[in-house]
Structures are given as C-alpha cells and as structure tokens.
Design a protein around this motif. Structure first.
Motif, PDB file in Angstrom:
ATOM      1  N   ASP A  99      -6.089   8.482  12.601  1.00  0.00           N
ATOM      2  CA  ASP A  99      -6.943   9.349  11.789  1.00  0.00           C
ATOM      3  C   ASP A  99      -7.637   8.530  10.695  1.00  0.00           C
ATOM      4  OD1 ASP A  99      -8.023  11.279  10.005  1.00  0.00           O
ATOM      5  OD2 ASP A  99      -6.500  12.728  10.598  1.00  0.00           O
ATOM      6  N   PRO A 100      -8.970   8.538  10.625  1.00  0.00           N
ATOM      7  CA  PRO A 100      -9.670   7.774   9.583  1.00  0.00           C
ATOM      8  C   PRO A 100      -9.352   8.261   8.170  1.00  0.00           C
ATOM      9  CG  PRO A 100     -11.187   9.216  10.771  1.00  0.00           C
ATOM     10  CD  PRO A 100      -9.903   9.235  11.528  1.00  0.00           C
ATOM     11  N   MET A 101      -8.817   9.479   8.067  1.00  0.00           N
ATOM     12  CA  MET A 101      -8.451  10.032   6.761  1.00  0.00           C
ATOM     13  C   MET A 101      -6.941   9.920   6.517  1.00  0.00           C
ATOM     14  SD  MET A 101     -11.432  10.942   5.803  1.00  0.00           S
ATOM     15  CE  MET A 101     -11.195  12.021   4.399  1.00  0.00           C
ATOM     16  N   ARG A 102      -6.294   8.969   7.197  1.00  0.00           N
ATOM     17  CA  ARG A 102      -4.833   8.859   7.130  1.00  0.00           C
ATOM     18  C   ARG A 102      -4.319   8.732   5.701  1.00  0.00           C
ATOM     19  NH1 ARG A 102      -0.668   4.788   7.317  1.00  0.00           N
ATOM     20  NH2 ARG A 102      -2.191   3.103   7.275  1.00  0.00           N
ATOM     21  N   GLU A 103      -4.932   7.886   4.906  1.00  0.00           N
ATOM     22  CA  GLU A 103      -4.449   7.666   3.546  1.00  0.00           C
ATOM     23  C   GLU A 103      -4.506   8.950   2.726  1.00  0.00           C
ATOM     24  OE1 GLU A 103      -4.878   4.551  -0.174  1.00  0.00           O
ATOM     25  OE2 GLU A 103      -5.943   4.197   1.706  1.00  0.00           O
ATOM     26  N   GLU A 104      -5.592   9.690   2.844  1.00  0.00           N
ATOM     27  CA  GLU A 104      -5.701  10.949   2.109  1.00  0.00           C
ATOM     28  C   GLU A 104      -4.705  11.967   2.642  1.00  0.00           C
ATOM     29  OE1 GLU A 104      -9.668  12.453   1.880  1.00  0.00           O
ATOM     30  OE2 GLU A 104     -10.538  10.479   1.499  1.00  0.00           O
ATOM     31  N   LEU A 105      -4.519  11.979   3.958  1.00  0.00           N
ATOM     32  CA  LEU A 105      -3.576  12.908   4.575  1.00  0.00           C
ATOM     33  C   LEU A 105      -2.159  12.665   4.074  1.00  0.00           C
ATOM     34  CD1 LEU A 105      -3.028  15.066   6.800  1.00  0.00           C
ATOM     35  CD2 LEU A 105      -2.732  13.170   8.405  1.00  0.00           C
ATOM     36  N   GLY A 164      -2.313  12.646  -0.239  1.00  0.00           N
ATOM     37  CA  GLY A 164      -2.900  13.828  -0.866  1.00  0.00           C
ATOM     38  C   GLY A 164      -3.984  13.485  -1.872  1.00  0.00           C
ATOM     39  N   LYS A 165      -4.324  12.210  -1.956  1.00  0.00           N
ATOM     40  CA  LYS A 165      -5.344  11.762  -2.894  1.00  0.00           C
ATOM     41  C   LYS A 165      -6.687  11.648  -2.190  1.00  0.00           C
ATOM     42  CE  LYS A 165      -1.987   9.008  -5.538  1.00  0.00           C
ATOM     43  NZ  LYS A 165      -1.608   7.641  -5.973  1.00  0.00           N
ATOM     44  N   THR A 166      -7.703  12.158  -2.823  1.00  0.00           N
ATOM     45  CA  THR A 166      -9.040  12.085  -2.258  1.00  0.00           C
ATOM     46  C   THR A 166      -9.725  10.815  -2.719  1.00  0.00           C
ATOM     47  OG1 THR A 166      -9.202  14.493  -2.300  1.00  0.00           O
ATOM     48  CG2 THR A 166     -11.260  13.267  -2.037  1.00  0.00           C
ATOM     49  N   SER A 167     -10.239  10.047  -1.731  1.00  0.00           N
ATOM     50  CA  SER A 167     -10.898   8.806  -2.096  1.00  0.00           C
ATOM     51  C   SER A 167     -12.241   9.083  -2.738  1.00  0.00           C
ATOM     52  CB  SER A 167     -11.090   7.930  -0.853  1.00  0.00           C
ATOM     53  OG  SER A 167     -11.892   8.618   0.091  1.00  0.00           O
ATOM     54  N   VAL A 168     -12.634   8.252  -3.681  1.00  0.00           N
ATOM     55  CA  VAL A 168     -13.896   8.402  -4.375  1.00  0.00           C
ATOM     56  C   VAL A 168     -14.913   7.466  -3.743  1.00  0.00           C
ATOM     57  CG1 VAL A 168     -15.104   8.203  -6.569  1.00  0.00           C
ATOM     58  CG2 VAL A 168     -12.717   8.969  -6.520  1.00  0.00           C
ATOM     59  N   SER A 169     -16.034   8.042  -3.220  1.00  0.00           N
ATOM     60  CA  SER A 169     -17.029   7.213  -2.558  1.00  0.00           C
ATOM     61  C   SER A 169     -18.051   6.700  -3.556  1.00  0.00           C
ATOM     62  CB  SER A 169     -17.708   8.011  -1.444  1.00  0.00           C
ATOM     63  OG  SER A 169     -18.035   9.299  -1.845  1.00  0.00           O
ATOM     64  N   ARG A 185       0.837  -1.191   0.000  1.00  0.00           N
ATOM     65  CA  ARG A 185       0.000   0.000   0.000  1.00  0.00           C
ATOM     66  C   ARG A 185       0.875   1.246   0.000  1.00  0.00           C
ATOM     67  NH1 ARG A 185      -3.547  -3.008   3.594  1.00  0.00           N
ATOM     68  NH2 ARG A 185      -2.508  -2.089   5.406  1.00  0.00           N
ATOM     69  N   GLU A 186       0.625   2.145  -0.937  1.00  0.00           N
ATOM     70  CA  GLU A 186       1.448   3.345  -1.079  1.00  0.00           C
ATOM     71  C   GLU A 186       1.428   4.193   0.181  1.00  0.00           C
ATOM     72  OE1 GLU A 186       1.905   7.283  -3.978  1.00  0.00           O
ATOM     73  OE2 GLU A 186       0.022   6.156  -3.919  1.00  0.00           O
ATOM     74  N   SER A 187       0.260   4.361   0.790  1.00  0.00           N
ATOM     75  CA  SER A 187       0.159   5.209   1.973  1.00  0.00           C
ATOM     76  C   SER A 187       0.973   4.651   3.134  1.00  0.00           C
ATOM     77  CB  SER A 187      -1.304   5.379   2.388  1.00  0.00           C
ATOM     78  OG  SER A 187      -1.888   4.125   2.713  1.00  0.00           O
ATOM     79  N   ASP A 188       0.979   3.333   3.299  1.00  0.00           N
ATOM     80  CA  ASP A 188       1.755   2.712   4.374  1.00  0.00           C
ATOM     81  C   ASP A 188       3.248   2.939   4.162  1.00  0.00           C
ATOM     82  OD1 ASP A 188      -0.604   1.809   5.417  1.00  0.00           O
ATOM     83  OD2 ASP A 188      -0.383  -0.250   4.702  1.00  0.00           O
TER      84      ASP A 188
END
Length: 227
Positions: free
Chosen positions: A213-219, A222-227, A166-169
């Motif tokens: 933080d539940p928004m850790r990956e976006e934080l 910098g990518k916004t998840s698409v719901s 995972r890129e965010s990790d």
C-alpha cells in the motif's frame, strides 16, 4: 610370515572413546535440565512448575540439579536464556545464513516455522507473563527479553527495509509479531490442526497488501504526510 603393522586408521578405530571433561558433562546437564524446564512449562504452566518435576523429567537427581541451579529462579532464567539463544541461531537471524533481504511473507514464514509454531514458544509465553511480576525473577526475565528484542528487531528491520529507525517500520513489525503470537496461542488449544495454517496464510495476504500500500506509513502511524 611377519604380520603387517596395523594402519593408523585401524589403531585409531580401536581406541576407546575419550571421556568427556567435567566441564562438558556439566554443560550437558545444564542443557538437559533447561530443555526439561521448557517441556514442563509447556505441559503444566509456570505456576505448577517445580524443581522436583523438572529433575524427574530431566532424569537427574535433585542434587545434580541444585548443583547447577541453586534456586528455582536461576533455573527459570537459564531456561529462558537457553531458549532465546536457540532462536538467535535459526534462519534468518543467525549470521551464518547471511540474509540481506526478506519480503514480509518470507519473514512471516521463517518466524512461524522456526519460532512461533513450536511448543517451546508456549513455554516462552509462560515466562513472558511471569516477567510482569515486580520481583527479582521478573526483572531478570525482562532483562533477557529486552536484550533479545533489541538484537532481533535490529536484524530483521534491516533485512526487511534496510533501516532500523523508521517508526512505521517498527510498528508494522510489532504488529506482524503480535498476530503470529496470537496464532501460536490459538494453535495451542484448537484441536483442529488445519486452522492455524489457514490463519497464517490469511495473515500473509493481509500483510502483503499492507506492505504494498503506497499509504502504508499513514495507515500504520495514523499520521498524515504533508505534501
């Protein structure tokens, strides 16, 4: 009266210590010289480090040193590999510890206590900077470092998050290490010994909040998840 025969343990205890083989003596010399190299790098830096100074610190002759390491470059690379190998044997990286899961704060403590807080890490930084050079030494040092990074990251990412792709990790882990690296450098010149531990505790609090933080990956990405 007939004397009793000596017990096997007594006979064994009276034996002279077995002499080390040539291979064992050679390996001991190599380790001694590698340790002296790391101490020298920490004390005076890469540019001033010479085989003459290292031989004196290791308490070996120049001939003994050059027999093990014919060139300065070979010695520098061997010392770096020796250091990397020692890192692979510490908690939580060594297989003997069988660590399946770490929290981010546990990981920060383990890496700081066993790798970053030691003077040998400053020696490693001297070599990492030397690795930027576009020459044979730089290429050899980068090769050692890249193999270590691949092994280290795969192990720790799995311990932290149960995955390695995972890129965010991966980005977050690099951020954690970068901050530890900065604290290690700061500690190397700050005469106030209380500062580094305070910085470490501050970073653990920040890292924990990022982790939760539940928004850790976006934080991080910098990518916004698409719901």
């Amino acid at each position: 009266m007939k004397e009793r025969p000596a017990a096997k343990s007594e006979v064994k205890g009276n034996r002279k210590p077995q002499r080390r083989t040539q291979e064992e003596r050679s390996q001991a010399t190599r380790i001694q010289v590698c340790e002296a190299t790391l101490e020298t790098l920490y004390e005076i830096g890469y540019e001033r480090t010479s085989t003459t100074i290292i031989a004196e610190k290791a308490n070996v002759s120049r001939g003994a040193l050059t027999h093990q390491f014919p060139t300065r470059n070979e010695l520098i690379v061997a010392a770096f590999q020796h250091l990397i190998d020692s890192w692979a044997e510490v908690y939580p990286l060594a297989d003997c510890y069988n660590v399946e899961h770490l929290t981010i704060c546990e990981m920060i403590d383990a890496y700081w206590n066993n790798i970053f807080s030691n003077n040998r890490y400053i020696a490693a930084l001297e070599l990492m900077l030397a690795a930027r050079q576009d020459n044979a030494l730089g290429r050899s040092l980068r090769d050692v470092m890249e193999k270590w990074i691949k092994k280290r990251d795969a192990k720790t990412l799995m311990q932290l998050w149960g995955a390695v792709d995972r890129e965010s990790d991966s980005l977050y882990f690099q951020l954690v290490l970068s901050v530890l690296r900065g604290i290690a450098v700061h500690q190397s010149f700050d005469q106030d010994e209380s500062v580094a531990p305070r910085l470490l505790e501050m970073w653990k609090r920040i890292a924990h909040r990022i982790e939760e933080d539940p928004m850790r990956e976006e934080l991080i990405t910098g990518k916004t998840s698409v719901s």
